[in-house]
Design a protein around this motif. Sequence first.
Motif, mmCIF file in Angstrom:
data_model
loop_
_atom_site.group_PDB
_atom_site.id
_atom_site.type_symbol
_atom_site.label_atom_id
_atom_site.label_comp_id
_atom_site.label_asym_id
_atom_site.label_seq_id
_atom_site.Cartn_x
_atom_site.Cartn_y
_atom_site.Cartn_z
ATOM 1 N N PHE A 193 0.977 2.551 -18.221
ATOM 2 C CA PHE A 193 2.280 2.078 -18.090
ATOM 3 C C PHE A 193 2.890 2.952 -17.068
ATOM 4 N N VAL A 194 3.449 2.322 -15.831
ATOM 5 C CA VAL A 194 4.339 3.268 -15.183
ATOM 6 C C VAL A 194 5.662 2.641 -14.525
ATOM 7 N N ASP A 195 6.559 3.132 -14.236
ATOM 8 C CA ASP A 195 7.801 2.548 -13.785
ATOM 9 C C ASP A 195 7.359 2.259 -12.336
ATOM 10 N N SER A 196 8.549 1.530 -11.736
ATOM 11 C CA SER A 196 8.511 1.340 -10.417
ATOM 12 C C SER A 196 8.401 2.361 -9.454
ATOM 13 N N GLY A 197 8.613 3.558 -9.929
ATOM 14 C CA GLY A 197 8.602 4.621 -8.932
ATOM 15 C C GLY A 197 7.074 5.013 -8.710
ATOM 16 N N TYR A 198 6.079 4.510 -9.156
ATOM 17 C CA TYR A 198 4.851 4.813 -9.173
ATOM 18 C C TYR A 198 3.742 3.992 -8.452
ATOM 19 N N PRO A 199 2.545 4.226 -8.241
ATOM 20 C CA PRO A 199 1.851 3.187 -7.467
ATOM 21 C C PRO A 199 1.191 2.077 -8.660
ATOM 22 N N ASN A 200 1.224 0.745 -8.209
ATOM 23 C CA ASN A 200 0.647 -0.173 -9.146
ATOM 24 C C ASN A 200 -0.965 -0.386 -8.411
ATOM 25 N N ARG A 201 -1.780 0.305 -9.079
ATOM 26 C CA ARG A 201 -3.240 0.293 -8.858
ATOM 27 C C ARG A 201 -4.137 0.530 -9.840
ATOM 28 N N PRO A 202 -5.348 0.525 -9.788
ATOM 29 C CA PRO A 202 -6.174 0.542 -10.809
ATOM 30 C C PRO A 202 -6.023 2.029 -11.821
ATOM 31 N N GLY A 203 -5.762 1.658 -12.940
ATOM 32 C CA GLY A 203 -5.495 2.761 -13.776
ATOM 33 C C GLY A 203 -3.864 2.843 -14.088
ATOM 34 N N TYR A 204 -3.167 2.184 -13.101
ATOM 35 C CA TYR A 204 -1.650 2.347 -13.380
ATOM 36 C C TYR A 204 -1.018 0.995 -13.164
ATOM 37 N N LEU A 205 -0.218 0.882 -14.005
ATOM 38 C CA LEU A 205 0.420 -0.841 -14.365
ATOM 39 C C LEU A 205 1.788 -0.668 -14.193
ATOM 40 N N ALA A 206 2.517 -0.939 -12.924
ATOM 41 C CA ALA A 206 3.874 -0.840 -12.816
ATOM 42 C C ALA A 206 4.449 -2.317 -12.983
ATOM 43 N N PRO A 207 5.785 -2.527 -13.336
ATOM 44 C CA PRO A 207 6.277 -3.821 -13.465
ATOM 45 C C PRO A 207 6.087 -4.606 -12.054
ATOM 46 N N TYR A 208 6.186 -5.817 -12.536
ATOM 47 C CA TYR A 208 6.020 -6.945 -11.065
ATOM 48 C C TYR A 208 7.396 -7.172 -10.809
ATOM 49 N N LYS A 209 7.774 -6.774 -9.475
ATOM 50 C CA LYS A 209 8.946 -6.898 -8.826
ATOM 51 C C LYS A 209 8.900 -8.336 -8.251
ATOM 52 N N GLY A 210 9.886 -9.061 -8.940
ATOM 53 C CA GLY A 210 10.325 -10.596 -8.388
ATOM 54 C C GLY A 210 9.565 -11.369 -9.381
#
Length: 166
Positions: free
Chosen positions: A149-166
Motif C-alpha cells: 500500500f502506498v499513499d498518493s505521493g507514490y506511483p500506482n503501478r505493479p507492486g504498489y497500490l495507491a488510492p483511487y483518485k475520484g
Amino acid sequence: MWIVGAPQSVRQVEDCFTRSLATIVSKFDEVLDVLIQLATDIVRPKDPHFTTIHKKLLSPKYTPYLDNCIGAIDGTHIQVVVPNATAVQHRNRHKERSQNVLCICDFDMRFTFVLAGWPGSVHDMRVFSDAQNRLGHKFPWPPEEMFYFVDSGYPNRPGYLAPYKG
C-alpha cells in the motif's frame, strides 16, 4: 548515547563527563557499532520471501482482496536543526525545517526499510526513486503478484497500490 540522542558534540561530552577525547571517541564508536547491529537485526522483514499471509489479513473482511499485500510505504517529516546555509532546502510545505524519511512497514508495524537524509523540500516520489535506484540491492522489492500500500505521493503501478483518485 548522549551524543546520539541529544545531539551533543564530542567537546560538550568531554566538558560534561570530564573524560579524555580518546575515551569519548572510543565509547562513541562502541555505541555506534551496537546501534548499527541493532538496526540490521530489527529493520528487516520477518518473512523476507513473503511466503505467508499475515493473520490480520485472513479476516473475511479483507480476504481475498488483500491476500497479496505485504506492507505499506509512506514518508514522514522529522524536524531537524540545520545550519542556516541549508535551511531553505530543508523547509517543508509547513515552513518547518525537516528531513523527508521513507519508511516501509509490515502488518506487525515493524520497519522493514528506512531511508533518511533527504531535505524536507524533496517530494516523496524522489526519495522513493532514490531508494530503488541507489539502494536497490537492499530495497525490499515486492515479489511478483504481491504489492505494498502506498499513499498518493507514490506511483500506482505493479507492486504498489495507491488510492483511487475520484
